[in-house]
Design an enzyme around this catalytic site. Structure first.
Site, mmCIF file in Angstrom:
data_model
loop_
_atom_site.group_PDB
_atom_site.id
_atom_site.type_symbol
_atom_site.label_atom_id
_atom_site.label_comp_id
_atom_site.label_asym_id
_atom_site.label_seq_id
_atom_site.Cartn_x
_atom_site.Cartn_y
_atom_site.Cartn_z
ATOM 1 N N HIS A 1 12.980 -5.311 -40.078
ATOM 2 C CA HIS A 1 12.100 -5.294 -41.262
ATOM 3 C C HIS A 1 10.750 -5.940 -40.960
ATOM 4 C CE1 HIS A 1 15.861 -4.457 -43.552
ATOM 5 N NE2 HIS A 1 16.367 -5.332 -42.695
ATOM 6 N N SER B 1 -17.025 -2.831 -29.891
ATOM 7 C CA SER B 1 -17.562 -2.283 -31.130
ATOM 8 C C SER B 1 -19.071 -2.234 -31.004
ATOM 9 C CB SER B 1 -17.161 -3.186 -32.302
ATOM 10 O OG SER B 1 -18.074 -3.032 -33.370
ATOM 11 N N LYS C 1 -15.609 -7.857 -30.741
ATOM 12 C CA LYS C 1 -14.432 -6.988 -30.749
ATOM 13 C C LYS C 1 -14.018 -6.474 -29.375
ATOM 14 C CE LYS C 1 -12.537 -5.381 -33.991
ATOM 15 N NZ LYS C 1 -13.024 -4.376 -34.930
ATOM 16 N N GLU D 1 -4.554 3.386 -29.559
ATOM 17 C CA GLU D 1 -4.755 4.124 -30.809
ATOM 18 C C GLU D 1 -4.743 5.632 -30.574
ATOM 19 O OE1 GLU D 1 -7.542 1.356 -33.531
ATOM 20 O OE2 GLU D 1 -8.268 1.662 -31.498
#
Ligand code: ARG
Length: 447
Positions: A135, A256, A262, A269
Protein backbone atom coordinates in the site's frame (compact mmCIF):
# COMPACT_ATOMS: atom_id res chain seq x y z
CA UNK A 1 4.44 -4.23 -64.79
CA UNK A 2 1.85 -4.52 -62.03
CA UNK A 3 1.51 -7.91 -60.39
CA UNK A 4 -2.18 -8.16 -61.24
CA UNK A 5 -3.08 -5.74 -64.11
CA UNK A 6 -4.30 -8.39 -66.56
CA UNK A 7 -7.91 -8.36 -65.44
CA UNK A 8 -8.22 -4.55 -65.33
CA UNK A 9 -9.41 -2.25 -68.16
CA UNK A 10 -9.15 1.02 -66.23
CA UNK A 11 -6.08 2.38 -64.47
CA UNK A 12 -6.15 2.81 -60.71
CA UNK A 13 -6.99 6.19 -59.24
CA UNK A 14 -3.46 7.57 -58.76
CA UNK A 15 -4.10 8.81 -55.24
CA UNK A 16 -5.52 5.44 -54.17
CA UNK A 17 -2.66 3.68 -55.89
CA UNK A 18 -0.06 5.61 -53.87
CA UNK A 19 -2.03 5.34 -50.63
CA UNK A 20 -2.41 1.56 -50.65
CA UNK A 21 1.28 0.82 -51.09
CA UNK A 22 3.15 -0.77 -48.21
CA UNK A 23 6.59 -0.52 -49.75
CA UNK A 24 7.47 2.55 -47.65
CA UNK A 25 7.58 0.33 -44.57
CA UNK A 26 7.67 -3.26 -45.76
CA UNK A 27 11.01 -2.68 -47.50
CA UNK A 28 12.62 -3.53 -44.18
CA UNK A 29 11.44 -7.08 -44.79
CA UNK A 30 13.74 -7.27 -47.82
CA UNK A 31 16.30 -9.66 -46.30
CA UNK A 32 13.50 -12.04 -45.33
CA UNK A 33 11.77 -11.69 -48.70
CA UNK A 34 15.03 -12.59 -50.42
CA UNK A 35 15.65 -15.57 -48.17
CA UNK A 36 12.09 -16.82 -48.67
CA UNK A 37 12.28 -16.22 -52.44
CA UNK A 38 15.51 -18.13 -52.61
CA UNK A 39 13.89 -21.08 -50.84
CA UNK A 40 10.89 -20.86 -53.21
CA UNK A 41 13.18 -20.67 -56.28
CA UNK A 42 15.03 -23.78 -55.14
CA UNK A 43 11.72 -25.59 -54.75
CA UNK A 44 10.76 -24.43 -58.27
CA UNK A 45 13.96 -25.87 -59.62
CA UNK A 46 13.17 -29.21 -58.09
CA UNK A 47 9.64 -29.01 -59.47
CA UNK A 48 11.23 -28.40 -62.90
CA UNK A 49 9.90 -24.84 -63.41
CA UNK A 50 13.23 -23.07 -63.18
CA UNK A 51 16.27 -24.59 -64.84
CA UNK A 52 19.58 -24.45 -63.04
CA UNK A 53 20.90 -21.95 -65.58
CA UNK A 54 17.92 -19.63 -65.09
CA UNK A 55 18.39 -19.95 -61.37
CA UNK A 56 22.13 -19.14 -61.37
CA UNK A 57 21.58 -15.95 -63.14
CA UNK A 58 13.29 -3.67 -58.93
CA UNK A 59 7.74 2.52 -57.79
CA UNK A 60 7.03 -0.98 -56.35
CA UNK A 61 3.70 -1.76 -54.64
CA UNK A 62 5.32 -3.76 -51.91
CA UNK A 63 8.48 -5.64 -51.08
CA UNK A 64 7.26 -8.68 -53.03
CA UNK A 65 6.62 -6.66 -56.18
CA UNK A 66 9.99 -4.93 -55.73
CA UNK A 67 11.96 -8.17 -55.64
CA UNK A 68 10.16 -9.55 -58.69
CA UNK A 69 10.82 -6.34 -60.68
CA UNK A 70 14.44 -6.21 -59.64
CA UNK A 71 14.89 -9.77 -60.68
CA UNK A 72 13.34 -9.11 -64.10
CA UNK A 73 15.69 -6.13 -64.57
CA UNK A 74 18.69 -8.23 -63.74
CA UNK A 75 17.94 -11.53 -65.42
CA UNK A 76 15.17 -10.65 -67.89
CA UNK A 77 11.85 -12.40 -68.35
CA UNK A 78 13.00 -15.40 -66.33
CA UNK A 79 12.51 -13.21 -63.27
CA UNK A 80 8.77 -13.41 -63.84
CA UNK A 81 8.97 -17.14 -63.29
CA UNK A 82 9.77 -16.61 -59.64
CA UNK A 83 6.13 -16.08 -58.72
CA UNK A 84 5.12 -19.42 -60.20
CA UNK A 85 2.85 -21.32 -57.85
CA UNK A 86 3.00 -18.80 -55.04
CA UNK A 87 1.08 -15.83 -53.68
CA UNK A 88 2.01 -12.69 -51.82
CA UNK A 89 -0.34 -13.87 -49.09
CA UNK A 90 2.02 -16.67 -48.09
CA UNK A 91 5.07 -14.45 -48.67
CA UNK A 92 4.08 -11.70 -46.28
CA UNK A 93 3.13 -14.30 -43.68
CA UNK A 94 6.58 -15.89 -44.11
CA UNK A 95 8.53 -12.61 -44.09
CA UNK A 96 6.77 -11.40 -40.94
CA UNK A 97 7.44 -14.68 -39.16
CA UNK A 98 11.13 -14.40 -40.03
CA UNK A 99 11.17 -10.80 -38.79
CA UNK A 100 9.55 -11.79 -35.49
CA UNK A 101 11.93 -14.72 -35.05
CA UNK A 102 15.02 -12.58 -35.62
CA UNK A 103 13.71 -9.90 -33.31
CA UNK A 104 13.13 -12.47 -30.57
CA UNK A 105 16.71 -13.74 -30.91
CA UNK A 106 18.03 -10.18 -30.63
CA UNK A 107 15.74 -9.49 -27.68
CA UNK A 108 16.80 -12.56 -25.72
CA UNK A 109 20.37 -11.30 -25.69
CA UNK A 110 19.29 -7.78 -24.75
CA UNK A 111 17.14 -9.15 -21.92
CA UNK A 112 20.12 -11.22 -20.74
CA UNK A 113 22.27 -8.04 -20.67
CA UNK A 114 19.57 -6.17 -18.74
CA UNK A 115 18.96 -8.96 -16.25
CA UNK A 116 22.68 -9.43 -15.72
CA UNK A 117 23.07 -5.70 -15.00
CA UNK A 118 20.37 -5.98 -12.32
CA UNK A 119 22.04 -9.10 -10.94
CA UNK A 120 25.43 -7.38 -10.66
CA UNK A 121 23.83 -4.63 -8.62
CA UNK A 122 22.09 -7.22 -6.46
CA UNK A 123 25.41 -8.94 -5.93
CA UNK A 124 27.14 -5.67 -5.07
CA UNK A 125 24.38 -4.71 -2.62
CA UNK A 126 25.50 -7.53 -0.29
CA UNK A 127 23.53 -7.35 2.93
CA UNK A 128 22.28 -3.78 2.45
CA UNK A 129 18.62 -3.46 3.47
CA UNK A 130 15.70 -1.27 2.51
CA UNK A 131 12.01 -1.05 3.35
CA UNK A 132 9.57 -3.15 1.36
CA UNK A 133 6.19 -1.48 0.97
CA UNK A 134 2.63 -2.67 0.74
CA UNK A 135 0.00 0.00 0.00
CA UNK A 136 3.12 2.19 -0.40
CA UNK A 137 3.36 2.09 3.41
CA UNK A 138 6.57 0.72 5.01
CA UNK A 139 5.90 -2.98 5.60
CA UNK A 140 8.99 -5.07 6.32
CA UNK A 141 12.72 -4.70 5.78
CA UNK A 142 14.20 -6.66 2.87
CA UNK A 143 17.62 -6.99 1.31
CA UNK A 144 18.19 -4.56 -1.57
CA UNK A 145 19.21 -7.66 -3.52
CA UNK A 146 15.83 -9.26 -2.79
CA UNK A 147 14.05 -6.17 -4.17
CA UNK A 148 16.19 -6.21 -7.32
CA UNK A 149 15.54 -9.91 -7.78
CA UNK A 150 11.81 -9.18 -7.92
CA UNK A 151 12.44 -7.30 -11.19
CA UNK A 152 14.67 -10.08 -12.45
CA UNK A 153 11.74 -12.50 -12.12
CA UNK A 154 9.50 -10.27 -14.25
CA UNK A 155 12.02 -10.02 -17.08
CA UNK A 156 12.92 -13.69 -16.98
CA UNK A 157 9.21 -14.46 -17.35
CA UNK A 158 9.11 -12.14 -20.37
CA UNK A 159 12.01 -14.08 -21.85
CA UNK A 160 10.20 -17.40 -21.43
CA UNK A 161 7.10 -15.92 -23.09
CA UNK A 162 9.24 -14.82 -26.04
CA UNK A 163 10.80 -18.27 -26.29
CA UNK A 164 7.34 -19.81 -26.27
CA UNK A 165 6.09 -17.38 -28.92
CA UNK A 166 9.12 -18.25 -31.05
CA UNK A 167 8.11 -21.91 -31.16
CA UNK A 168 4.70 -21.18 -32.67
CA UNK A 169 6.13 -18.49 -34.99
CA UNK A 170 8.78 -20.81 -36.33
CA UNK A 171 6.67 -22.67 -38.91
CA UNK A 172 6.86 -21.98 -42.62
CA UNK A 173 3.79 -20.82 -44.61
CA UNK A 174 5.55 -21.22 -47.97
CA UNK A 175 3.56 -23.57 -50.18
CA UNK A 176 0.22 -22.29 -48.83
CA UNK A 177 -0.42 -20.26 -51.99
CA UNK A 178 -3.15 -17.64 -51.85
CA UNK A 179 -5.43 -19.69 -49.61
CA UNK A 180 -5.83 -23.26 -50.84
CA UNK A 181 -2.20 -24.38 -51.16
CA UNK A 182 0.34 -24.06 -53.97
CA UNK A 183 -0.70 -25.05 -57.49
CA UNK A 184 2.55 -26.97 -57.86
CA UNK A 185 3.76 -29.85 -55.81
CA UNK A 186 6.53 -27.95 -54.00
CA UNK A 187 8.77 -29.52 -51.41
CA UNK A 188 7.50 -27.69 -48.35
CA UNK A 189 9.79 -29.54 -45.94
CA UNK A 190 12.84 -28.41 -47.90
CA UNK A 191 11.70 -24.77 -48.07
CA UNK A 192 11.01 -24.76 -44.33
CA UNK A 193 14.39 -26.35 -43.55
CA UNK A 194 16.26 -23.92 -45.78
CA UNK A 195 14.81 -21.01 -43.82
CA UNK A 196 15.51 -22.56 -40.43
CA UNK A 197 11.86 -23.18 -39.68
CA UNK A 198 10.90 -26.20 -37.57
CA UNK A 199 8.57 -27.38 -40.35
CA UNK A 200 5.77 -26.25 -42.65
CA UNK A 201 2.46 -24.82 -41.34
CA UNK A 202 -0.40 -27.33 -41.29
CA UNK A 203 -3.27 -25.49 -43.01
CA UNK A 204 -3.08 -23.10 -45.95
CA UNK A 205 -6.20 -21.10 -44.99
CA UNK A 206 -4.87 -20.53 -41.49
CA UNK A 207 -1.28 -19.95 -42.60
CA UNK A 208 -2.17 -17.12 -44.99
CA UNK A 209 -4.47 -15.33 -42.53
CA UNK A 210 -2.86 -16.11 -39.17
CA UNK A 211 -1.19 -13.23 -37.33
CA UNK A 212 -1.25 -14.86 -33.87
CA UNK A 213 2.54 -14.96 -33.87
CA UNK A 214 2.64 -11.17 -34.37
CA UNK A 215 0.01 -10.67 -31.69
CA UNK A 216 1.76 -12.89 -29.17
CA UNK A 217 5.04 -11.16 -29.91
CA UNK A 218 3.66 -7.65 -29.46
CA UNK A 219 1.54 -8.60 -26.43
CA UNK A 220 4.65 -10.07 -24.81
CA UNK A 221 6.57 -6.90 -25.61
CA UNK A 222 3.79 -4.79 -24.16
CA UNK A 223 3.99 -6.81 -20.95
CA UNK A 224 7.76 -6.37 -20.93
CA UNK A 225 7.23 -2.61 -21.41
CA UNK A 226 4.76 -2.68 -18.55
CA UNK A 227 7.39 -4.29 -16.32
CA UNK A 228 9.91 -1.66 -17.37
CA UNK A 229 7.36 1.03 -16.56
CA UNK A 230 6.82 -0.37 -13.06
CA UNK A 231 10.56 -0.39 -12.50
CA UNK A 232 10.89 3.17 -13.86
CA UNK A 233 7.98 4.38 -11.77
CA UNK A 234 9.52 3.02 -8.59
CA UNK A 235 12.99 4.36 -9.44
CA UNK A 236 11.47 7.83 -10.01
CA UNK A 237 9.82 7.64 -6.62
CA UNK A 238 12.99 6.45 -4.91
CA UNK A 239 15.03 9.25 -6.56
CA UNK A 240 12.88 11.99 -5.02
CA UNK A 241 14.44 13.76 -2.00
CA UNK A 242 11.62 12.39 0.18
CA UNK A 243 13.06 8.89 -0.30
CA UNK A 244 16.63 9.62 -1.36
CA UNK A 245 17.37 5.93 -2.01
CA UNK A 246 18.61 6.50 -5.55
CA UNK A 247 21.00 9.07 -6.99
CA UNK A 248 20.23 9.63 -10.69
CA UNK A 249 23.25 9.17 -12.98
CA UNK A 250 23.97 12.44 -14.81
CA UNK A 251 24.57 10.80 -18.20
CA UNK A 252 20.97 9.64 -18.17
CA UNK A 253 19.32 12.71 -16.60
CA UNK A 254 18.51 16.19 -17.83
CA UNK A 255 18.22 19.65 -16.28
CA UNK A 256 15.39 22.13 -16.27
CA UNK A 257 15.56 25.16 -18.59
CA UNK A 258 13.89 27.16 -15.82
CA UNK A 259 14.92 25.78 -12.43
CA UNK A 260 18.70 25.58 -12.06
CA UNK A 261 18.64 23.09 -9.17
CA UNK A 262 16.74 20.36 -11.07
CA UNK A 263 18.03 16.97 -12.15
CA UNK A 264 15.16 15.21 -13.84
CA UNK A 265 14.68 11.46 -14.39
CA UNK A 266 13.89 11.82 -18.12
CA UNK A 267 15.13 8.37 -19.07
CA UNK A 268 12.92 6.77 -16.44
CA UNK A 269 9.94 8.93 -17.42
CA UNK A 270 10.25 8.03 -21.09
CA UNK A 271 10.60 4.35 -20.21
CA UNK A 272 7.41 4.66 -18.14
CA UNK A 273 5.74 6.45 -21.04
CA UNK A 274 6.80 4.00 -23.77
CA UNK A 275 4.58 1.32 -22.25
CA UNK A 276 1.61 3.28 -23.61
CA UNK A 277 2.94 2.96 -27.16
CA UNK A 278 3.52 -0.75 -26.78
CA UNK A 279 0.06 -1.34 -25.38
CA UNK A 280 -1.32 0.67 -28.30
CA UNK A 281 0.50 -1.60 -30.75
CA UNK A 282 -1.01 -4.67 -29.10
CA UNK A 283 -4.52 -3.20 -29.16
CA UNK A 284 -4.10 -2.24 -32.84
CA UNK A 285 -3.24 -5.81 -33.76
CA UNK A 286 -6.06 -7.29 -31.70
CA UNK A 287 -8.56 -4.90 -33.26
CA UNK A 288 -7.33 -5.64 -36.78
CA UNK A 289 -7.88 -9.35 -36.47
CA UNK A 290 -11.11 -9.20 -34.47
CA UNK A 291 -14.03 -10.46 -36.55
CA UNK A 292 -11.89 -10.74 -39.70
CA UNK A 293 -13.26 -13.48 -41.98
CA UNK A 294 -10.86 -16.06 -43.43
CA UNK A 295 -8.53 -15.88 -45.08
CA UNK A 296 -6.19 -13.12 -46.30
CA UNK A 297 -7.73 -9.63 -46.24
CA UNK A 298 -5.80 -6.49 -47.07
CA UNK A 299 -6.51 -5.31 -43.49
CA UNK A 300 -3.62 -7.58 -42.59
CA UNK A 301 -1.18 -5.23 -44.29
CA UNK A 302 -1.87 -2.93 -41.33
CA UNK A 303 -0.39 -5.54 -38.97
CA UNK A 304 3.13 -4.80 -40.13
CA UNK A 305 3.82 -1.37 -38.66
CA UNK A 306 2.73 -2.14 -35.07
CA UNK A 307 5.08 -5.14 -35.12
CA UNK A 308 8.01 -3.03 -36.37
CA UNK A 309 7.14 -0.22 -33.99
CA UNK A 310 6.97 -2.47 -30.94
CA UNK A 311 10.21 -4.32 -31.78
CA UNK A 312 12.07 -1.06 -32.50
CA UNK A 313 10.90 0.57 -29.27
CA UNK A 314 12.01 -2.30 -27.02
CA UNK A 315 15.24 -3.02 -28.89
CA UNK A 316 16.20 0.66 -28.48
CA UNK A 317 15.14 0.84 -24.83
CA UNK A 318 16.80 -2.22 -23.29
CA UNK A 319 20.43 -1.11 -23.81
CA UNK A 320 19.56 2.27 -22.29
CA UNK A 321 18.02 0.88 -19.12
CA UNK A 322 21.01 -1.48 -18.89
CA UNK A 323 23.38 1.51 -19.07
CA UNK A 324 21.28 3.30 -16.46
CA UNK A 325 21.33 0.30 -14.13
CA UNK A 326 25.11 0.01 -14.44
CA UNK A 327 25.63 3.64 -13.34
CA UNK A 328 22.81 4.49 -10.94
CA UNK A 329 23.90 4.98 -7.32
CA UNK A 330 22.04 3.41 -4.43
CA UNK A 331 22.27 5.33 -1.17
CA UNK A 332 22.84 2.38 1.16
CA UNK A 333 22.96 4.52 4.28
CA UNK A 334 19.56 6.07 3.58
CA UNK A 335 18.00 2.75 2.65
CA UNK A 336 19.39 1.02 5.73
CA UNK A 337 18.24 3.88 7.91
CA UNK A 338 14.73 3.70 6.43
CA UNK A 339 14.73 -0.07 6.88
CA UNK A 340 15.61 0.23 10.57
CA UNK A 341 12.84 2.65 11.53
CA UNK A 342 9.07 2.90 11.09
CA UNK A 343 8.15 -0.19 13.12
CA UNK A 344 8.96 -2.56 10.32
CA UNK A 345 10.07 -5.04 13.00
CA UNK A 346 6.52 -5.27 14.39
CA UNK A 347 5.77 -8.55 12.66
CA UNK A 348 9.03 -9.97 13.98
CA UNK A 349 7.95 -8.81 17.43
CA UNK A 350 4.66 -10.64 17.08
CA UNK A 351 6.49 -13.74 15.84
CA UNK A 352 8.59 -13.57 18.99
CA UNK A 353 5.48 -13.77 21.15
CA UNK A 354 4.01 -16.55 19.02
CA UNK A 355 7.16 -18.56 19.59
CA UNK A 356 6.44 -18.19 23.32
CA UNK A 357 3.02 -19.76 22.91
CA UNK A 358 0.86 -16.66 22.44
CA UNK A 359 -1.86 -17.24 19.79
CA UNK A 360 -1.01 -15.15 16.76
CA UNK A 361 -4.14 -12.98 16.84
CA UNK A 362 -3.39 -12.02 20.46
CA UNK A 363 0.30 -11.49 19.72
CA UNK A 364 -0.71 -9.14 16.88
CA UNK A 365 -2.96 -7.23 19.28
CA UNK A 366 -0.25 -6.96 21.98
CA UNK A 367 2.42 -5.71 19.55
CA UNK A 368 -0.12 -3.28 18.08
CA UNK A 369 -0.55 -1.80 21.53
CA UNK A 370 3.20 -1.63 22.01
CA UNK A 371 3.48 0.24 18.68
CA UNK A 372 0.77 2.68 19.76
CA UNK A 373 2.70 3.33 22.98
CA UNK A 374 5.95 3.85 21.08
CA UNK A 375 4.22 6.25 18.66
CA UNK A 376 2.92 8.18 21.67
CA UNK A 377 6.43 8.38 23.10
CA UNK A 378 8.04 9.12 19.74
CA UNK A 379 10.43 6.17 19.97
CA UNK A 380 11.10 2.78 18.33
CA UNK A 381 9.74 -0.50 19.71
CA UNK A 382 13.21 -1.44 20.97
CA UNK A 383 13.23 1.62 23.26
CA UNK A 384 10.20 0.53 25.29
CA UNK A 385 11.15 -0.83 28.71
CA UNK A 386 10.43 -4.40 29.69
CA UNK A 387 8.08 -3.13 32.41
CA UNK A 388 6.02 -1.16 29.84
CA UNK A 389 5.89 -4.18 27.59
CA UNK A 390 4.90 -6.61 30.31
CA UNK A 391 2.10 -4.29 31.31
CA UNK A 392 0.75 -4.96 27.80
CA UNK A 393 1.39 -8.73 27.78
CA UNK A 394 3.18 -10.93 30.34
CA UNK A 395 4.91 -13.00 27.62
CA UNK A 396 7.27 -10.15 26.69
CA UNK A 397 10.60 -11.11 28.31
CA UNK A 398 14.29 -10.20 28.47
CA UNK A 399 15.15 -11.71 25.08
CA UNK A 400 12.63 -9.51 23.28
CA UNK A 401 14.80 -6.49 22.49
CA UNK A 402 17.53 -8.55 20.85
CA UNK A 403 15.11 -10.02 18.28
CA UNK A 404 14.24 -6.61 16.84
CA UNK A 405 17.50 -5.65 15.13
CA UNK A 406 17.60 -5.41 11.33
CA UNK A 407 19.75 -8.52 10.93
CA UNK A 408 17.45 -10.58 13.15
CA UNK A 409 14.35 -9.41 11.34
CA UNK A 410 15.86 -10.20 7.93
CA UNK A 411 17.04 -13.62 9.04
CA UNK A 412 13.59 -14.43 10.36
CA UNK A 413 12.26 -14.79 6.80
CA UNK A 414 14.16 -18.03 6.43
CA UNK A 415 12.25 -19.63 3.58
CA UNK A 416 13.11 -20.16 -0.10
CA UNK A 417 11.88 -17.09 -1.95
CA UNK A 418 12.14 -15.02 1.24
CA UNK A 419 14.59 -12.25 2.16
CA UNK A 420 16.82 -14.16 4.62
CA UNK A 421 20.37 -13.57 3.31
CA UNK A 422 21.15 -17.25 2.75
CA UNK A 423 18.08 -17.69 0.56
CA UNK A 424 18.74 -14.49 -1.38
CA UNK A 425 22.23 -15.72 -2.09
CA UNK A 426 20.86 -18.92 -3.58
CA UNK A 427 18.18 -17.04 -5.50
CA UNK A 428 20.88 -14.86 -7.02
CA UNK A 429 22.81 -17.87 -8.20
CA UNK A 430 19.71 -19.48 -9.63
CA UNK A 431 18.75 -16.30 -11.51
CA UNK A 432 22.27 -16.06 -12.92
CA UNK A 433 21.91 -19.50 -14.43
CA UNK A 434 18.54 -18.69 -15.98
CA UNK A 435 19.92 -15.45 -17.45
CA UNK A 436 22.90 -17.25 -18.95
CA UNK A 437 20.56 -19.81 -20.54
CA UNK A 438 18.92 -17.02 -22.56
CA UNK A 439 22.13 -16.58 -24.50
CA UNK A 440 22.51 -20.29 -25.13
CA UNK A 441 19.39 -20.36 -27.34
CA UNK A 442 20.15 -21.43 -30.89
CA UNK A 443 20.43 -18.40 -33.15
CA UNK A 444 19.12 -18.75 -36.69
CA UNK A 445 19.30 -15.08 -37.60
CA UNK A 446 18.40 -14.42 -41.25
CA UNK A 447 19.51 -10.76 -41.10
N1 ARG B 1 1.60 -5.95 -49.03
C1 ARG B 1 0.67 -6.99 -48.71
C2 ARG B 1 0.52 -7.15 -47.16
O1 ARG B 1 1.35 -6.68 -46.47
C3 ARG B 1 1.16 -8.31 -49.27
C4 ARG B 1 0.06 -9.30 -49.54
C5 ARG B 1 -0.83 -8.78 -50.63
N2 ARG B 1 -1.82 -9.74 -51.01
C6 ARG B 1 -2.90 -9.46 -51.77
N3 ARG B 1 -3.71 -10.39 -51.97
N4 ARG B 1 -3.11 -8.20 -52.21
O2 ARG B 1 -0.42 -7.76 -46.70
Amino acid sequence: MKMWSGRFREPLDPEFERWQRSFAYDQRLLPYELAASRAHANALEHAGVLSSEELSDPEAEDVHHFVEKQLAVQIGATGYKLHTGRSRNEQIATDLRLFVRDSIDTLQNLIADWVEAILSRADAAGNAAMPAYTHLQPAEPVLVAHWLLAYVEMFLRDATRLADCRKRANLCPLGSGAVAGATLSLNRQAMAAELGFDGPTANSIDATSDRDFALEFVQTLSLLALHLSRWAGEMILFSTPAYGFVELPEPYSTGSSAMPQKKNPDLLELVRGKAARLMGCAVTLETLVKGLPLAYNKDLQETQEPVFNAADAIIAMLPLVTGFMNTVEFNDAKMNQAASSGFMNAWAAAAYLVERGVPSRLAHEAVGKAVALAVERGCDLQKLSLADLQAIHPSFDAGFHSCLGLTEVLTLHDVPGGTAPRHVKRALQNARERAAALRAVEQTATR
